[in-house]
Design an enzyme around this catalytic site. Structure first.
Site, mmCIF file in Angstrom:
data_model
loop_
_atom_site.group_PDB
_atom_site.id
_atom_site.type_symbol
_atom_site.label_atom_id
_atom_site.label_comp_id
_atom_site.label_asym_id
_atom_site.label_seq_id
_atom_site.Cartn_x
_atom_site.Cartn_y
_atom_site.Cartn_z
ATOM 1 N N THR A 166 0.839 -1.205 0.000
ATOM 2 C CA THR A 166 0.000 0.000 0.000
ATOM 3 C C THR A 166 0.874 1.254 0.000
ATOM 4 O O THR A 166 2.015 1.215 0.497
ATOM 5 C CB THR A 166 -0.919 0.009 1.243
ATOM 6 O OG1 THR A 166 -1.451 1.312 1.440
ATOM 7 C CG2 THR A 166 -0.165 -0.372 2.510
ATOM 8 N N ASP A 167 0.329 2.350 -0.510
ATOM 9 C CA ASP A 167 1.083 3.616 -0.452
ATOM 10 C C ASP A 167 1.262 4.097 0.991
ATOM 11 O O ASP A 167 2.119 4.943 1.269
ATOM 12 C CB ASP A 167 0.417 4.699 -1.316
ATOM 13 C CG ASP A 167 -1.006 5.057 -0.889
ATOM 14 O OD1 ASP A 167 -1.564 4.411 0.022
ATOM 15 O OD2 ASP A 167 -1.566 6.007 -1.494
ATOM 16 N N GLU A 168 0.457 3.532 1.919
ATOM 17 C CA GLU A 168 0.536 4.000 3.312
ATOM 18 C C GLU A 168 1.869 3.637 3.956
ATOM 19 O O GLU A 168 2.222 4.191 4.998
ATOM 20 C CB GLU A 168 -0.642 3.456 4.123
ATOM 21 C CG GLU A 168 -1.965 3.899 3.529
ATOM 22 C CD GLU A 168 -3.175 3.633 4.404
ATOM 23 O OE1 GLU A 168 -3.039 3.641 5.633
ATOM 24 O OE2 GLU A 168 -4.261 3.447 3.832
ATOM 25 N N TYR A 186 -1.569 -0.393 11.071
ATOM 26 C CA TYR A 186 -1.870 -1.058 9.788
ATOM 27 C C TYR A 186 -0.697 -0.891 8.829
ATOM 28 O O TYR A 186 -0.173 -1.868 8.270
ATOM 29 C CB TYR A 186 -3.149 -0.468 9.167
ATOM 30 C CG TYR A 186 -3.293 -0.774 7.687
ATOM 31 C CD1 TYR A 186 -3.534 -2.079 7.246
ATOM 32 C CD2 TYR A 186 -3.168 0.237 6.718
ATOM 33 C CE1 TYR A 186 -3.650 -2.367 5.884
ATOM 34 C CE2 TYR A 186 -3.288 -0.046 5.363
ATOM 35 C CZ TYR A 186 -3.527 -1.345 4.950
ATOM 36 O OH TYR A 186 -3.631 -1.634 3.605
ATOM 37 N N LYS A 216 1.861 -3.687 7.185
ATOM 38 C CA LYS A 216 1.993 -3.884 5.730
ATOM 39 C C LYS A 216 3.447 -3.672 5.298
ATOM 40 O O LYS A 216 3.964 -4.380 4.427
ATOM 41 C CB LYS A 216 1.078 -2.914 4.967
ATOM 42 C CG LYS A 216 -0.399 -3.213 5.066
ATOM 43 C CD LYS A 216 -0.795 -4.552 4.460
ATOM 44 C CE LYS A 216 -0.619 -4.595 2.951
ATOM 45 N NZ LYS A 216 -1.092 -5.892 2.396
#
Ligand code: NAD
Length: 355
Positions: free
Chosen positions: A131-133, A159, A163
């Site tokens: 994810t870009d997060e 989260y 990831k």
């Protein structure tokens, strides 16, 4: 060459769209979908396929369970790994399931792949859907600043940290063991079958029920939005043409602040600003995500084609408006009984994990 693809988390939002996308674009492939059916896994997302398709198989199983994974990976040619705990707010309440599935589950998959390769000498491509997060937060006042694949990882929610750990573990298996892995880091997806705890389906379904929509903080946080079909297309491109050991950013060129998104949804739903309730901001709320996807565009010839705004939003809002039965069953919890009623007797060997 892929003939039999193992998809993890195929009963979730992106997973179910990806299963359907592969069924349409690669109709000769066999697909196995392993999903433990957490609260966000919904067999009804794939109701049409499970009834009729003998090249598609659902296995109810946990990616942390080696005994479940071993036979599935032995027979597969490649894996696209989507299974995850995916909701930031839940990770703030309790991060343990996030470490369990997103870190240990990924490591269990990688080890199972390694063992299968050691047994039969057959490398299997593994695509980790990150994810870009994982990149953290960008400032609002520097619009040209975007995440590239070289941006240092700086995850700021439990989260995102879980990831990032799975993402880095995947790349470690390339460097240490020479395994055929690739990582994608995508921005926020929109489209059908998203669990209505996430902002777009939550807001649309609230408004359909005459309820207000809760907007975090000042509403100025910015996200890049991509249609889930564009993400699926990118995953297939990386699966088929990506380089081992590489990371590919995936984005929709569609930066919107949360207040812009909210106002657009209100307009599409024929509602006014009085339907907004401002709520206390999420702790550690990342300010802005923005993706530079030029690498996947240049190297793999991928481009988003379905994410243009506001059409992608309108299409998504229309889907939830037209599918009240689907989301009402999710919101009421009725979807949890579906597999027992419809499939319980027919789900095979890996059905050890009961609810
Ligand atoms: N939604 C987004 O905007 C977005 C953006 C970028 C990346 N991603 C990533 O894409 C993937 C899918 O996201 P989503 O939004 O579809 O999530 P989702 O929550 O809708 O689906 C997750 C699925 O994984 C399954 N699952 C969870 N734990 C499992 C376990 N231990 N074993 C087997 N299955 C398990 C769930 O039952 C569910 O079907 C995730 O890895 C997420 O981090 C999502």
């Amino acid at each position: 060459m892929t003939r039999h693809l193992l998809i993890t988390g195929g009963c979730g939002f992106i997973g179910s769209n990806f299963v359907r996308f592969i069924r349409q674009t690669r109709p000769d492939w066999r697909l196995t979908n392993v999903d433990v059916l957490t609260y966000s896994g919904n067999l009804e997302n794939l109701e049409d396929l499970t009834e009729s398709d003998d090249r598609y198989r659902f296995v109810k199983g946990d990616i942390c369970d080696r005994a479940v994974l071993h036979p599935l990976i032995t027979e597969a040619d490649a894996v696209v790994h989507l299974a995850a705990e995916s909701h930031v707010d839940r990770s703030i309440l309790d991060s343990r399931p996030f470490v369990q599935t997103n870190v240990l589950g990924t490591q269990t998959l990688l080890d199972a792949l390694r063992r299968a390769q050691a047994n039969d000498g057959r490398p299997r491509r593994f695509v980790y859907v990150s994810t870009d997060e994982v990149y953290g937060s960008l400032p609002l006042d520097d619009p040209d600043n975007k995440f590239t694949e070289q941006t240092p990882l700086d995850p700021r929610s439990p989260y995102a940290a879980s990831k990032a750990a799975g993402d880095q573990m995947t790349l470690a298996y390339f460097h240490t063991f020479g395994m055929d892995v690739a990582v994608t880091r995508c921005s926020n997806n929109l489209g059908p079958y998203q669990f209505p705890e996430k902002v777009i389906p939550l807001f649309v379904t609230n408004l359909m029920d005459g309820e207000k929509v809760p907007l975090y903080g000042d509403g100025k946080n910015v996200r890049d939005w991509i249609h889930v079909d564009d993400h699926c297309e990118a995953l297939l491109a990386v699966l088929e043409r990506g380089q081992a050991g590489e990371v590919y950013n995936v984005g929709g060129n569609n930066e919107r602040s949360n207040i812009e998104l909210t106002l657009a949804i209100l307009e599409l739903m024929g509602c006014g600003k009085e339907m907004i309730t401002y709520v206390k901001d999420r702790p550690g709320h990342d300010r802005r995500y923005a993706i530079d996807a030029s690498k996947i565009e240049a190297d793999l010839g991928w481009k988003p084609t379905r994410s243009a705004w506001p059409e992608a939003l309108r299409e998504t809002v229309d889907w939830y408006r037209a599918n009240r039965t689907w989301w009402e069953r999710v919101k009421s919890g009725a979807y949890r009984d579906y597999y027992k009623q419809q499939y319980g007797a027919r789900i095979g060997a890996a059905c050890a994990c009961e609810d």
